[in-house]
Design a protein around this motif. Structure first.
Motif, PDB file in Angstrom:
ATOM      1  N   GLY A 161       0.806  -1.215   0.000  1.00  0.00           N
ATOM      2  CA  GLY A 161       0.000   0.000   0.000  1.00  0.00           C
ATOM      3  C   GLY A 161       0.840   1.267   0.000  1.00  0.00           C
ATOM      4  N   PRO A 162       0.187   2.370  -0.378  1.00  0.00           N
ATOM      5  CA  PRO A 162      -1.207   2.446  -0.813  1.00  0.00           C
ATOM      6  C   PRO A 162      -1.397   1.928  -2.240  1.00  0.00           C
ATOM      7  N   VAL A 163      -2.617   1.433  -2.517  1.00  0.00           N
ATOM      8  CA  VAL A 163      -2.947   0.863  -3.825  1.00  0.00           C
ATOM      9  C   VAL A 163      -3.914   1.801  -4.543  1.00  0.00           C
ATOM     10  N   ASP A 164      -3.653   2.024  -5.828  1.00  0.00           N
ATOM     11  CA  ASP A 164      -4.513   2.876  -6.659  1.00  0.00           C
ATOM     12  C   ASP A 164      -5.426   1.989  -7.501  1.00  0.00           C
ATOM     13  N   TYR A 165      -6.740   2.279  -7.481  1.00  0.00           N
ATOM     14  CA  TYR A 165      -7.714   1.504  -8.249  1.00  0.00           C
ATOM     15  C   TYR A 165      -8.337   2.377  -9.328  1.00  0.00           C
ATOM     16  N   ARG A 166      -8.474   1.821 -10.530  1.00  0.00           N
ATOM     17  CA  ARG A 166      -9.135   2.500 -11.641  1.00  0.00           C
ATOM     18  C   ARG A 166     -10.166   1.542 -12.231  1.00  0.00           C
ATOM     19  N   GLU A 178     -18.011   3.435  -9.240  1.00  0.00           N
ATOM     20  CA  GLU A 178     -17.089   3.971  -8.248  1.00  0.00           C
ATOM     21  C   GLU A 178     -16.566   2.832  -7.390  1.00  0.00           C
ATOM     22  N   VAL A 179     -15.328   2.988  -6.924  1.00  0.00           N
ATOM     23  CA  VAL A 179     -14.672   1.946  -6.128  1.00  0.00           C
ATOM     24  C   VAL A 179     -14.663   2.363  -4.673  1.00  0.00           C
ATOM     25  N   ASP A 208       0.016  -1.080  -7.127  1.00  0.00           N
ATOM     26  CA  ASP A 208       0.513  -0.801  -5.776  1.00  0.00           C
ATOM     27  C   ASP A 208       1.593   0.268  -5.823  1.00  0.00           C
ATOM     28  N   VAL A 209       2.110   0.632  -4.636  1.00  0.00           N
ATOM     29  CA  VAL A 209       3.034   1.760  -4.509  1.00  0.00           C
ATOM     30  C   VAL A 209       4.358   1.522  -5.230  1.00  0.00           C
TER      31      VAL A 209
END
Length: 264
Positions: A161-166, A178-179, A208-209
């Motif tokens: 983390g932090p993890v980015d979601y698209r 939306e997530v 992920d980071v």
């Protein structure tokens, strides 16, 4: 601060201050002798890495290390070790690509002008990130909001983390997505448009980071919302007072809904 000769520069003479009201402007030499002092200890440092992915601009220390502790020469304590694949430079750079997931705590020592400080670095190395659909539900057109929001749930494994979601939806006009997170796992909530085809595809990408990335696509079946008659009359088998009661209730359009109550 080691023992030695230092200087004090004074400006704005004639004004009340630390040295009195009439201290002249100038540069004054002082000699400072330090006895029995110790260098402050840095806070512990946490570093999140991902197995198989190179580090990105990491250094020893936290906060404003670069200004307060600049000029240090860094080395690993004799009884300590770094994670497999990770290296430490004398300037404090942490580089390399970790080859094994797990937890490692390393003690790193900085030295300068006869003084030293220690930093305990906690390395947490995760497996590369993974995503698996935890649900692939049928979704319904014109579903009343009172029955809850429609969603697709994913299960995440690994990743630092932090993890980015698209998230993307195809066709894009079919729904707004939306997530949100629940217990560390992503859920994609959907708001359907008025005109929705019989199938839509939901794609989720997680990064992920450290740059570990995965993408998954789920195809959803879209059906018309079932209709229910007003105040249907259903006859259920008789019940016994004080005992558990289980019965199946026929649902219009097919299927059985189970109910379980305790009579009184």
């Amino acid at each position: 601060m080691p023992t030695g000769r230092y200087y004090v520069e004074v400006s704005g003479g004639g004004k009340p201050g630390l040295f009195g009201p009439n201290f002249n402007i100038g540069r004054y030499g002082i000699k400072a002798t330090v006895r029995g002092t110790t260098q402050p200890r840095l806070q512990d440092q946490d570093i999140n890495l991902t197995r198989g992915f190179a580090t990105r601009g990491l250094r020893v220390g936290v906060g404003n290390y670069g200004t307060v502790y600049g000029g240090m020469t860094w080395s690993l304590a004799s009884d300590s070790r770094l994670p497999a694949g990770i290296r430490l430079s004398p300037q404090g750079a942490i580089t390399g690509t970790p080859t094994r997931a797990g937890e490692v705590t390393s003690t790193i020592i900085g030295r300068a002008r006869g003084s030293s400080i220690e930093v305990r670095v906690h390395f947490s190395i995760a497996e590369p990130i993974g995503l698996q659909p935890a649900s692939s539900p049928t979704i319904y057109r014109d579903l009343p909001q009172s029955l809850g929001r429609q969603y697709v749930q994913f299960r995440r494994t690994g990743g630092a983390g932090p993890v980015d979601y698209r998230v993307v939806v195809a066709p894009a006009s079919a729904a707004r997505a939306e997530v949100q997170m629940y217990n560390g796992h992503p859920i994609v909530y959907l708001t359907l448009s008025r005109t929705v085809p019989n199938t839509i595809r939901v794609g989720l990408t997680a990064t992920d980071v450290n740059g570990s990335r995965v993408a998954r696509i789920v195809t959803l079946q879209v059906k018309d919302t079932p209709t229910f008659p007003d105040s249907p009359e259903i006859t259920l088998p008789p019940a016994i007072v004080g005992e558990r009661y289980d019965a199946g209730i026929p649902i219009p359009g097919g299927g059985i809904g189970n109910t379980s109550v305790r009579t009184s």
